[in-house]
Design a protein around this motif. Structure first.
Motif: not given
Length: 158
Positions: A47-55, A110-115, A117-122, A137-140
């Motif tokens: 929970h903590v790490v996924a939300r921190g990565a999203a920030v 890695v999960a948020v970077a890939l997400t 990058a995909l969002a930037r492209r699309k 993605m990060a939480e999983c």
């Protein structure tokens, strides 16, 4: 057109498939943890790490549109605030799982970077929907990494 589709509040086929996959991965990961203490520590850390990565994602990828809740948060997030969030994420995750927080944070980034990058492209940037997807993605990813670690190493406080 993609941004218009994302504004639609009805879930499409891909959205439902993504939500079901996220739930399935998280349920399998949590069910695979070897002890109650590992389960508690992994859930808190994910929970903590996924939300921190999203920030951090909010501070490093431009906005796709400048309206909506995701844009409000994205505009308010500076690199200094993202660095602070990353430090707090590592500290809180470290309390819960010790050194395991480092590979967990790596998987989340890695999960948020890939997400991102995909969002930037699309759609040329991020939106609230993208932030939600990145967090999931990060939480999983964090839960999968922590399951692997819990199978081989004891928690620091056990």
């Amino acid at each position: 057109r993609r941004l218009e589709i994302m504004k639609d509040s009805r879930h499409g086929t891909y959205g439902v498939a993504a939500m079901c996959s996220s739930i399935l991965i998280r349920a399998l990961a949590v069910g695979s943890l070897p002890s109650a203490s590992a389960l508690f520590a992994a859930v808190v850390t994910a929970h903590v790490v996924a939300r921190g990565a999203a920030v951090v994602l909010m501070a490093t990828v431009p906005l796709a549109r400048h309206a909506g809740l995701g844009a409000d948060y994205g505009q308010a997030t500076t690199r200094a605030r993202a660095a602070s969030a990353a430090a707090m994420m590592l500290a809180l995750g470290g309390v819960a799982v010790g050194w395991w927080v480092l590979p967990a944070a790596g998987a989340a980034f890695v999960a948020v970077a890939l997400t991102g990058a995909l969002a930037r492209r699309k759609i040329r940037g991020i939106s609230g929907d993208v932030l939600g997807a990145a967090e999931q993605m990060a939480e999983c990813a964090v839960l999968v990494v922590l399951v692997g670690l819990a199978e081989r190493h004891p928690l620091w406080w056990n």
